[in-house]
Design an enzyme around this catalytic site. Structure first.
Site, short mmCIF file in Angstrom:
data_model
loop_
_atom_site.label_atom_id
_atom_site.label_comp_id
_atom_site.label_asym_id
_atom_site.label_seq_id
_atom_site.Cartn_x
_atom_site.Cartn_y
_atom_site.Cartn_z
N THR A 121 0.82 -1.22 0.00
CA THR A 121 0.00 0.00 0.00
C THR A 121 0.86 1.27 0.00
O THR A 121 0.31 2.37 0.01
CB THR A 121 -0.91 0.02 1.24
OG1 THR A 121 -0.07 -0.14 2.40
CG2 THR A 121 -1.93 -1.11 1.20
N CYS A 123 17.90 4.80 -3.59
CA CYS A 123 17.46 5.47 -4.82
C CYS A 123 18.51 6.44 -5.38
O CYS A 123 18.78 6.46 -6.59
CB CYS A 123 16.14 6.19 -4.59
SG CYS A 123 15.98 6.97 -2.97
N GLN A 150 16.37 15.97 -3.71
CA GLN A 150 15.52 14.79 -3.61
C GLN A 150 14.04 15.13 -3.42
O GLN A 150 13.68 15.99 -2.61
CB GLN A 150 16.01 13.89 -2.45
CG GLN A 150 17.42 13.39 -2.69
CD GLN A 150 17.91 12.34 -1.70
OE1 GLN A 150 19.08 12.32 -1.41
NE2 GLN A 150 17.04 11.46 -1.21
N SER A 182 8.55 12.39 -2.27
CA SER A 182 8.02 11.01 -2.29
C SER A 182 9.08 9.99 -1.91
O SER A 182 8.75 8.86 -1.58
CB SER A 182 7.43 10.69 -3.66
OG SER A 182 8.38 10.96 -4.67
N GLY A 183 10.35 10.38 -1.94
CA GLY A 183 11.41 9.50 -1.47
C GLY A 183 11.24 9.15 0.00
O GLY A 183 11.70 8.11 0.46
N LYS A 211 25.13 6.21 2.66
CA LYS A 211 24.67 5.16 1.74
C LYS A 211 25.27 5.37 0.36
O LYS A 211 25.73 4.43 -0.28
CB LYS A 211 23.14 5.18 1.62
CG LYS A 211 22.37 4.67 2.84
CD LYS A 211 20.86 4.87 2.64
CE LYS A 211 20.22 5.42 3.88
NZ LYS A 211 18.85 5.93 3.65
N ARG A 230 16.67 17.74 0.52
CA ARG A 230 15.25 17.57 0.15
C ARG A 230 14.73 18.88 -0.45
O ARG A 230 14.96 19.96 0.12
CB ARG A 230 14.43 17.23 1.39
CG ARG A 230 12.99 16.84 1.07
CD ARG A 230 12.86 15.41 0.63
NE ARG A 230 13.29 14.48 1.65
CZ ARG A 230 13.44 13.18 1.43
NH1 ARG A 230 13.20 12.64 0.25
NH2 ARG A 230 13.84 12.40 2.41
N HIS A 239 14.30 12.35 -8.30
CA HIS A 239 15.48 12.96 -7.68
C HIS A 239 16.39 13.53 -8.79
O HIS A 239 16.53 12.93 -9.85
CB HIS A 239 16.31 11.92 -6.93
CG HIS A 239 15.69 11.40 -5.67
ND1 HIS A 239 14.50 11.86 -5.15
CD2 HIS A 239 16.13 10.43 -4.81
CE1 HIS A 239 14.24 11.20 -4.03
NE2 HIS A 239 15.20 10.32 -3.80
P1 NAP Z 1 5.43 4.39 2.41
O1 NAP Z 1 4.76 5.04 1.26
O2 NAP Z 1 5.39 5.05 3.73
O3 NAP Z 1 4.84 2.90 2.56
C1 NAP Z 1 5.20 2.04 3.60
C2 NAP Z 1 4.57 0.66 3.40
O4 NAP Z 1 5.02 -0.21 4.43
C3 NAP Z 1 3.05 0.65 3.47
O5 NAP Z 1 2.55 -0.33 2.59
C4 NAP Z 1 2.82 0.25 4.92
O6 NAP Z 1 1.56 -0.38 5.13
C5 NAP Z 1 3.92 -0.77 5.09
N1 NAP Z 1 4.20 -1.02 6.50
C6 NAP Z 1 4.50 -0.11 7.46
N2 NAP Z 1 4.68 -0.73 8.65
C7 NAP Z 1 4.49 -2.04 8.45
C8 NAP Z 1 4.53 -3.18 9.27
N3 NAP Z 1 4.81 -3.10 10.57
N4 NAP Z 1 4.28 -4.39 8.74
C9 NAP Z 1 3.99 -4.50 7.42
N5 NAP Z 1 3.94 -3.45 6.57
C10 NAP Z 1 4.19 -2.23 7.07
O7 NAP Z 1 6.97 4.14 2.13
P2 NAP Z 1 7.74 3.90 0.73
O8 NAP Z 1 8.22 5.19 0.21
O9 NAP Z 1 6.94 3.01 -0.15
O10 NAP Z 1 9.05 3.17 1.25
C11 NAP Z 1 9.06 1.88 1.76
C12 NAP Z 1 10.50 1.39 1.94
O11 NAP Z 1 11.18 1.46 0.69
C13 NAP Z 1 11.33 2.19 2.93
O12 NAP Z 1 12.17 1.32 3.62
C14 NAP Z 1 12.14 3.12 2.04
O13 NAP Z 1 13.36 3.48 2.63
C15 NAP Z 1 12.36 2.24 0.82
N6 NAP Z 1 12.59 3.05 -0.38
C16 NAP Z 1 11.75 4.05 -0.75
C17 NAP Z 1 12.01 4.78 -1.91
C18 NAP Z 1 11.13 5.88 -2.39
O14 NAP Z 1 11.49 6.57 -3.36
N7 NAP Z 1 9.95 6.13 -1.81
C19 NAP Z 1 13.12 4.49 -2.67
C20 NAP Z 1 13.95 3.45 -2.28
C21 NAP Z 1 13.67 2.74 -1.14
P3 NAP Z 1 0.28 0.43 5.72
O15 NAP Z 1 -0.33 1.13 4.54
O16 NAP Z 1 -0.58 -0.68 6.25
O17 NAP Z 1 0.79 1.35 6.77
N1 12T Z 2 15.46 7.89 4.28
O1 12T Z 2 15.98 3.27 0.86
O2 12T Z 2 14.01 9.72 3.15
O3 12T Z 2 17.51 3.82 2.28
O4 12T Z 2 14.19 9.83 0.98
C1 12T Z 2 15.33 5.94 0.70
C2 12T Z 2 14.81 7.22 0.79
C3 12T Z 2 15.93 5.99 2.98
C4 12T Z 2 16.49 4.05 1.65
C5 12T Z 2 14.31 9.24 2.05
C6 12T Z 2 15.41 7.26 3.09
C7 12T Z 2 15.89 5.36 1.80
C8 12T Z 2 14.85 7.87 1.99
#
Ligand code: NAP
Ligand code: 12T
Length: 345
Positions: free
Chosen positions: A12, A129, A156, A159-160, A220, A242, A249
């Site tokens: 989600t 990323c 950045q 949405s990151g 990182k 940011r 980014h």
């Molecule tokens: P996000 O939009 O905040 O989404 C977080 C997701 O994790 C949601 O589906 C949430 O579910 C789920 N979640 C949270 N707590 C949980 C738990 N205890 N058990 C199971 N699921 C749980 O975050 P995002 O941007 O997609 O990022 C997610 C991860 O990917 C992070 O570790 C981030 O560092 C990494 N990442 C993000 C990006 C980026 O550009 N956004 C790039 C590289 C890596 P609910 O909806 O139920 O809360």
């Molecule tokens: N804190 O995947 O805040 O290590 O933009 C990616 C994005 C960690 C990661 C952010 C973060 C990661 C962010």
């Protein structure tokens, strides 16, 4: 081709939604698609093509029968559940920082070091990323002329930092337009007490501060680049920032190479490189911007120019959709590579 049972943990979230979209776009051979998130989302129904899939709470026994599990629910969820998914027989491709620097876990950018993925012991890590976007652009130059020094500053997108950070910027826009005060609750780091507005602002902090006055995001970029290029002698210094952009980014990247590269040579190497699109014509005011890269797969590179003070110095400007190439797309490309090598399912 045999269909694979796929789980998405964090389905989600910003990255999870993109994973679902790209699996369909690229016709990844999906059998069952299991969508997992926190307990808060359990029971929610998500439209996937013509189907609706009910989200389940992620737990240790949610991985039975799964061939490949994409994790993007934060590092602590990956630490707790990725080993459980592996026990159940799945290959895990992890988008969080939980395992990236673990020597037994390959850290893979398919354009750079695809073969590393074949050595996995259950878990493969997707790099940060900002690192992915930088290395897709630097790899062709590194292969041709050996990068010795990198000075990078990032710009950045919100949405990151996940969905909540994106919503925070949009709320600040609405509040400003309505003449209302708004309160910052998410950026720069949701888990910390101090927050700053991002609208009309620039915040020189992505992730928490670590050793020597650098943020974790900056570390990182240094450590992951050393691991992926297999060369820890490259001198890298990063400033991660940011900006009030919703998606994609941008990075100002300065490099010094062992062998001198002319701008023409660099441009031609980049034009040929997989995953790169050169967008560079100052006379036409042509250079990549986040609005160009959003929703696209390529890393766009422009402003290629020499350092006029240092012999082997070059400047570039790279922009990429960090939810796609910086996360979801890169992860799916890793799975596609394993498939093409007969190493999945
Ligand atoms: P996000 O939009 O905040 O989404 C977080 C997701 O994790 C949601 O589906 C949430 O579910 C789920 N979640 C949270 N707590 C949980 C738990 N205890 N058990 C199971 N699921 C749980 O975050 P995002 O941007 O997609 O990022 C997610 C991860 O990917 C992070 O570790 C981030 O560092 C990494 N990442 C993000 C990006 C980026 O550009 N956004 C790039 C590289 C890596 P609910 O909806 O139920 O809360
Ligand atoms: N804190 O995947 O805040 O290590 O933009 C990616 C994005 C960690 C990661 C952010 C973060 C990661 C962010």
């Amino acid at each position: 081709m045999k269909a694979l049972n796929v789980a998405i943990v964090g389905a989600t979230g910003a990255v999870g939604e993109e994973l679902i979209k790209i699996l369909q776009e690229r016709r990844f051979p999906v059998g069952e698609l299991r969508l997992l998130a926190s307990r808060r989302s359990a029971g929610r129904r998500v439209k996937v093509g013509s189907d609706e899939i009910e989200v389940q709470a992620a737990s240790a026994d949610a991985f039975r029968g799964i061939d490949v599990a994409f994790f993007s629910a934060g590092g602590s969820v990956s630490k707790a559940l990725a080993p459980e998914a592996v026990k159940a027989g799945a290959v895990v491709i992890d988008n969080t920082s939980a395992f990236r620097m673990d020597p037994s876990v390959p850290l893979v950018v398919p354009e750079v070091n695809p073969q590393a993925a074949l050595k996995h012991q259950g878990i493969i890590a997707n790099p940060n990323c900002s690192t992915i976007i930088m290395l897709v652009a630097l790899n062709p130059l590194h292969q041709a002329a050996r990068v010795r020094r990198v000075v990078v500053s990032t710009y950045q997108a919100v949405s990151g930092a996940g969905m909540k950070a994106m919503e925070e910027l949009l709320q600040q826009v609405r509040d400003y337009a309505a003449g209302r005060q708004s309160e910052a609750r998410v950026l720069p780091v949701a888990a910390l007490d101090r927050h700053y507005p991002i609208l009309f602002n620039v915040i020189p902090q992505v992730d928490v501060f670590d050793e020597a006055g650098y943020t974790r995001e900056e570390w990182k970029m240094v450590r992951e680049t050393h691991k992926i290029f297999g060369d820890s002698t490259i001198g890298i210094t990063a400033t991660t920032v940011r900006v009030p952009v919703l998606r994609s980014h941008a990075e100002s990247i300065y490099i010094e190479t062992e062998r001198r590269l002319t701008v023409e040579e660099a441009r031609s190497l980049l034009s040929e490189a997989p995953g790169v699109a050169v967008m560079d014509d100052p006379a036409q005011q042509l250079y990549p911007m986040p609005l160009d890269a959003a929703g696209r797969d390529e890393v766009f590179v422009g402003r290629i120019r020499p350092d006029l003070a240092v012999e082997n110095g070059l400047n570039l400007w790279a922009v990429g959709d960090q939810i796609r190439k910086g996360a979801a797309l890169n992860a799916i490309q890793i799975a596609e590579y394993l498939l093409s090598e007969g190493a999945l399912g």
